[in-house]
Design a protein around this motif. Structure first.
Motif, PDB file in Angstrom:
ATOM      1  N   GLY A   7      55.085  -0.598  14.190  1.00 33.33           N
ATOM      2  CA  GLY A   7      55.099   0.241  15.374  1.00 33.33           C
ATOM      3  C   GLY A   7      55.422  -0.529  16.643  1.00 33.33           C
ATOM      4  O   GLY A   7      55.119  -1.721  16.767  1.00 33.33           O
ATOM      5  N   ASP A  67      50.693   1.497  14.111  1.00 33.13           N
ATOM      6  CA  ASP A  67      51.218   2.356  15.173  1.00 33.13           C
ATOM      7  C   ASP A  67      50.338   2.194  16.411  1.00 33.13           C
ATOM      8  O   ASP A  67      49.140   1.914  16.303  1.00 33.13           O
ATOM      9  N   GLY A  78      49.763   7.512  11.948  1.00 34.49           N
ATOM     10  CA  GLY A  78      50.285   7.879  13.251  1.00 34.49           C
ATOM     11  C   GLY A  78      49.194   8.040  14.284  1.00 34.49           C
ATOM     12  O   GLY A  78      48.106   8.543  13.986  1.00 34.49           O
ATOM     13  N   THR A 106      59.662   8.491   9.001  1.00 36.10           N
ATOM     14  CA  THR A 106      58.534   7.626   9.329  1.00 36.10           C
ATOM     15  C   THR A 106      57.925   7.854  10.706  1.00 36.10           C
ATOM     16  O   THR A 106      56.711   7.754  10.870  1.00 36.10           O
ATOM     17  N   ASN A 107      58.742   8.143  11.723  1.00 37.31           N
ATOM     18  CA  ASN A 107      58.188   8.188  13.077  1.00 37.31           C
ATOM     19  C   ASN A 107      59.155   8.909  14.010  1.00 37.31           C
ATOM     20  O   ASN A 107      60.279   9.234  13.623  1.00 37.31           O
ATOM     21  N   GLU A 153      61.193   2.004  11.721  1.00 36.71           N
ATOM     22  CA  GLU A 153      59.871   2.434  12.196  1.00 36.71           C
ATOM     23  C   GLU A 153      59.744   2.232  13.706  1.00 36.71           C
ATOM     24  O   GLU A 153      60.563   1.579  14.337  1.00 36.71           O
ATOM     25  N   ASP A 194      52.911  10.513   8.868  1.00 31.70           N
ATOM     26  CA  ASP A 194      53.259   9.186   9.372  1.00 31.70           C
ATOM     27  C   ASP A 194      53.188   9.220  10.902  1.00 31.70           C
ATOM     28  O   ASP A 194      52.262   9.797  11.465  1.00 31.70           O
ATOM     29  N   GLY A 195      54.151   8.633  11.602  1.00 29.51           N
ATOM     30  CA  GLY A 195      54.088   8.540  13.050  1.00 29.51           C
ATOM     31  C   GLY A 195      54.207   9.877  13.758  1.00 29.51           C
ATOM     32  O   GLY A 195      54.579  10.895  13.165  1.00 29.51           O
TER      33      GLY A 195
END
Length: 306
Positions: free
Chosen positions: A95, A140, A191, A274-275, A51, A234-235
């Motif tokens: 994050g 995040d 996110g 995820t990101n 992440e 997500d991110g």
């Protein structure tokens, strides 16, 4: 000022805008596929997630946490030469972001707080709670040019430590440390990102919406829905045009949207995602984190490092 002078100024401004857009590079379009970074392999026996990728100077940093009790997490580093090492062994982080001083800022579910990493020293607590309660599980982070911090606080890793908030919220931390709740009505906000000019805050959540919150005099206003129907959003990452790169966890993709919400491209990966963050020597490589996997995709456009 005469009409001709005004027209000249408008023409110069238009030319400058076009020049900036040209130097920024062309954003992606259509269907693309990211490739795995083979050097990055799981550092734990139990399942978990990578992440919070962030590019600092000449390396990518990311959180590596497991689903074991307490969601133990470490920060790992992928150097420009391809070597992988552990940067912080027990970070408790999800994050990550980088501040104006080049220091890592961590969203820690272990500490239920935002922390600034201090090499060879005790981490500095930037925000630890709101209205007498600790946060749920800071997730995040986005950092404005004046040092204002914005972060999401869902309850995904709330069980990592006791306590929490009555809502899953979006928070603002002023440079003086004052914490305010931007929006406490959305289910598990996730996110978060800022426009390049710092005048719009973007947040997605479990409601499937990407919402834009205009920022006026440093304060986010009521949000408006920009994109709907996101699948496990997500991110996010942002390029220099202000386009948004939204990861969709189980859909195993990153979709790219214009600041107006128009879909521009889809980036496919081969595991849950995820990101994302831009990095590399010229800032034009998109790094994508996921379920024990890190991907890389060279692009023609540069973007934010987190």
């Amino acid at each position: 000022m005469s009409l001709s002078a005004k027209l000249l100024l408008l023409s110069l401004a238009f030319a400058a805008t076009n020049a900036l857009a040209a130097s920024c590079g062309a954003p992606p379009s259509g269907e693309l596929k990211a490739e795995r970074v083979a050097a990055v392999t799981p550092s734990r026996a139990e399942p978990g997630l990578y992440e919070g990728p962030v590019w600092v100077e000449d390396a990518l940093y990311f959180s590596d946490f497991s689903f074991a009790k307490g969601f133990p997490s470490r920060v790992r580093k992928l150097a420009a030469d391809g070597t992988v090492s552990t940067f912080i062994e027990d970070s408790g982080s999800n994050g990550l972001a980088v501040d104006a001083g080049g220091r890592l800022v961590l969203a820690s579910h272990k500490d239920k707080a935002l922390l600034r990493h201090v090499p060879d020293g005790q981490a500095v607590r930037l925000a630890g709670g709101f209205q007498g309660h600790v946060f749920n599980s800071p997730n995040d982070i986005a950092i404005a040019g004046d040092g204002t911090l914005y972060f999401t606080d869902p309850d995904w890793q709330k069980a990592a430590a006791p306590g929490g908030q009555p809502v899953t919220g979006i928070y603002r931390v002023a440079p003086n440390g004052e914490v305010t709740l931007v929006d406490g009505t959305r289910p598990n906000p996730n996110g978060i990102a800022l426009s390049p000019a710092g005048d719009v805050l973007y947040v997605n959540a479990s409601d499937g919406l990407l919402v834009a919150y205009p920022i006026v005099k440093g304060v986010p206003q009521a949000g408006r829905s920009l994109v709907s129907g996101l699948e496990g959003a997500d991110g996010m990452a942002v390029d220099c045009h202000g386009n948004l790169y939204v990861t969709e966890h189980g859909a195993q993709r990153v979709r790219v949207f214009s600041p107006q919400g128009r879909q521009l491209a889809t980036i496919r990966v081969d595991a849950n995602v995820t990101n994302a963050a831009f990095g590399g020597k010229d800032g034009k490589t998109l790094y994508i984190t996921g379920a024990g996997v890190l991907w890389r995709l060279p692009l023609k456009v540069s973007g934010m490092p987190y």
